[in-house]
Write a protein that holds these residues in place. Structure first.
Motif, short mmCIF file in Angstrom:
data_model
loop_
_atom_site.label_atom_id
_atom_site.label_comp_id
_atom_site.label_asym_id
_atom_site.label_seq_id
_atom_site.Cartn_x
_atom_site.Cartn_y
_atom_site.Cartn_z
N HIS A 143 0.82 -1.22 0.00
CA HIS A 143 0.00 0.00 0.00
C HIS A 143 0.85 1.27 0.00
O HIS A 143 1.67 1.49 0.89
CB HIS A 143 -0.90 0.04 1.23
N CYS A 144 0.61 2.11 -1.01
CA CYS A 144 1.06 3.50 -0.98
C CYS A 144 -0.04 4.35 -1.59
O CYS A 144 -0.87 3.86 -2.35
CB CYS A 144 2.39 3.71 -1.69
N ASP A 145 -0.07 5.62 -1.26
CA ASP A 145 -1.10 6.54 -1.74
C ASP A 145 -0.59 7.46 -2.84
O ASP A 145 -1.15 8.54 -3.07
CB ASP A 145 -1.63 7.38 -0.57
N THR A 146 0.43 7.04 -3.54
CA THR A 146 1.12 7.88 -4.51
C THR A 146 0.26 8.36 -5.68
O THR A 146 0.37 9.53 -6.08
CB THR A 146 2.37 7.14 -5.02
N PRO A 147 -0.62 7.53 -6.27
CA PRO A 147 -1.33 7.99 -7.47
C PRO A 147 -2.13 9.27 -7.27
O PRO A 147 -2.06 10.18 -8.11
CB PRO A 147 -2.25 6.81 -7.81
N VAL A 148 -2.89 9.37 -6.20
CA VAL A 148 -3.69 10.57 -5.96
C VAL A 148 -2.78 11.76 -5.65
O VAL A 148 -3.06 12.89 -6.08
CB VAL A 148 -4.71 10.33 -4.83
N GLU A 149 -1.68 11.50 -4.95
CA GLU A 149 -0.76 12.60 -4.64
C GLU A 149 -0.11 13.14 -5.91
O GLU A 149 0.07 14.35 -6.06
CB GLU A 149 0.30 12.12 -3.64
N LEU A 150 0.27 12.27 -6.82
CA LEU A 150 0.85 12.73 -8.09
C LEU A 150 -0.16 13.58 -8.85
O LEU A 150 0.19 14.62 -9.43
CB LEU A 150 1.28 11.54 -8.94
N TRP A 151 -1.41 13.15 -8.89
CA TRP A 151 -2.46 13.90 -9.59
C TRP A 151 -2.70 15.24 -8.92
O TRP A 151 -2.76 16.28 -9.60
CB TRP A 151 -3.73 13.05 -9.63
N ARG A 152 -2.83 15.25 -7.61
CA ARG A 152 -3.11 16.49 -6.87
C ARG A 152 -2.01 17.52 -7.08
O ARG A 152 -2.27 18.72 -7.21
CB ARG A 152 -3.24 16.22 -5.37
N LYS A 153 -0.78 17.07 -7.08
CA LYS A 153 0.37 17.98 -7.08
C LYS A 153 0.97 18.19 -8.47
O LYS A 153 1.90 18.99 -8.62
CB LYS A 153 1.45 17.45 -6.14
N GLY A 154 0.44 17.50 -9.48
CA GLY A 154 1.03 17.61 -10.81
C GLY A 154 2.47 17.14 -10.83
O GLY A 154 3.30 17.68 -11.56
N ALA A 155 2.77 16.12 -10.03
CA ALA A 155 4.15 15.66 -9.87
C ALA A 155 4.42 14.45 -10.75
O ALA A 155 3.51 13.82 -11.28
CB ALA A 155 4.41 15.32 -8.41
N SER A 156 5.70 14.11 -10.86
CA SER A 156 6.14 13.01 -11.70
C SER A 156 6.48 11.79 -10.86
O SER A 156 7.10 11.90 -9.80
CB SER A 156 7.38 13.43 -12.48
N LEU A 157 6.10 10.62 -11.35
CA LEU A 157 6.49 9.38 -10.68
C LEU A 157 7.99 9.17 -10.76
O LEU A 157 8.58 8.56 -9.87
CB LEU A 157 5.75 8.20 -11.33
N ARG A 158 8.63 9.70 -11.78
CA ARG A 158 10.07 9.53 -11.94
C ARG A 158 10.83 10.14 -10.77
O ARG A 158 11.70 9.52 -10.17
CB ARG A 158 10.53 10.15 -13.26
#
Length: 311
Positions: A9-24
């Motif tokens: 479990h991580c909550d990364t997908p929503v955080e990337l969307w909210r912040k306009g951030a990159s998974l890289r």
């Protein structure tokens, strides 16, 4: 010892969307740059939408975050790929790339509708927690106490029929035992700790831990300090206390990682993100854990459940 990480479990997908951030590369706790320091990485990426207040519905948030995450996977296909089965994940590791499984935390993302499960399954979702911290049309949470509704039980039946793992982290005690009575199929508590060590309602009782182990499921060790100590401060020693308690209850082979990264404000001292799982491995080696136990914890316990339950 090679550090292959499989985290539930991580909550990364929503955080990337909210912040306009990159998974890289980003300022959060999970990124492909951090993963480069590991010997391999598989991850259940959770989409949690009920907590937000932004004028959108949960299905709208999920749709936007899902499309954004797919775009991130396409942009970084040299380093990570979507996985739908255990065989997909093993192939990714063999090819030297990371593997992403998808999960949903809070069925509000699909209007709590059992008929929507087939759609998200087709999208690649392979694990679902029917409820977050707020009760919904399916069930009460650990914070509210109600059990499953008839609709909720039908939802769980359909998820299992499709080959979607059920996640009981956040579920109420009553709902937990209803699920156990409904079926002896394995399930996960993807990011939970021990109530006997820290008396937080998000943590599991000894009886619940034994029940997860007995059905062949797994419990993901949560690293959020509030669940480790009930406070804003914790050390790796505190995570060890929870882990060792689970092991004493028969958890070897049934305890995995469920760090709750990008979903918690505070982690144990010296643990800042995904790459620090290497520190945890070194620490546990020093505490006397065998290579076999560590392989189970960091990889095999979760992979075993995925291979058995995900279709």
């Amino acid at each position: 010892m090679k550090t292959i990480i499989f985290d539930a479990h991580c909550d990364t997908p929503v955080e990337l969307w909210r912040k306009g951030a990159s998974l890289r590369d980003n300022s959060g706790q999970v990124s492909l740059r951090r993963a480069e320091k590991l010997g391999g990485w598989l991850q259940f990426f959770a989409f949690c939408t009920p907590w937000m207040q932004d004028g959108l519905t949960c299905p709208q948030r999920y749709a936007a975050a899902y499309e954004n995450f797919l775009a991130q996977l396409r942009e970084n296909e040299d380093a990570i790929r979507l996985c739908r089965t255990g065989a997909d994940a093993e192939a990714a590791l063999a090819d030297g790339v990371c593997g992403a499984f998808l999960s949903i935390e809070g069925a509000e993302a699909l209007d709590c509708d059992p008929e929507q499960l087939a759609r998200v399954y087709a999208q690649g979702v392979r694990m679902i927690n029917p409820v977050w911290s707020l009760k919904n049309a399916l069930a009460g949470s650990c914070m509210t106490g109600e059990g499953f509704t008839d609709r909720g039980l039908a939802f769980c039946d359909e998820a299992r029929r499709l080959g979607i793992l059920l996640d009981v982290s956040h579920l109420s005690d009553r709902g937990f035992w209803q699920l156990c009575e409904r079926s002896d199929a394995p399930f996960l508590a993807s990011h939970s700790c021990c109530r006997a060590v820290c008396a937080h309602p998000r943590n599991l009782t000894d009886e619940q831990l034994r029940a997860v182990f007995a059905c062949g499921g797994a419990v993901g060790l949560n690293l959020y300090t509030n669940f480790l100590t009930g406070a804003e401060h914790a050390a790796l020693d505190d995570a060890y206390r929870h882990l060792d308690h689970m092991m004493e209850l028969g958890g070897d082979g049934h305890v995995c990682l469920g760090g709750d990264l990008d979903g918690c404000e505070t982690l144990p001292d010296g643990f800042a993100g995904l790459d620090d799982y290497k520190k945890l491995m070194v620490y546990l080696q020093a505490r006397g854990y065998s290579d076999e136990t560590l392989t189970n914890l960091f990889y095999q316990s979760l992979m075993k459940v995925v291979k058995q339950c995900i279709m």
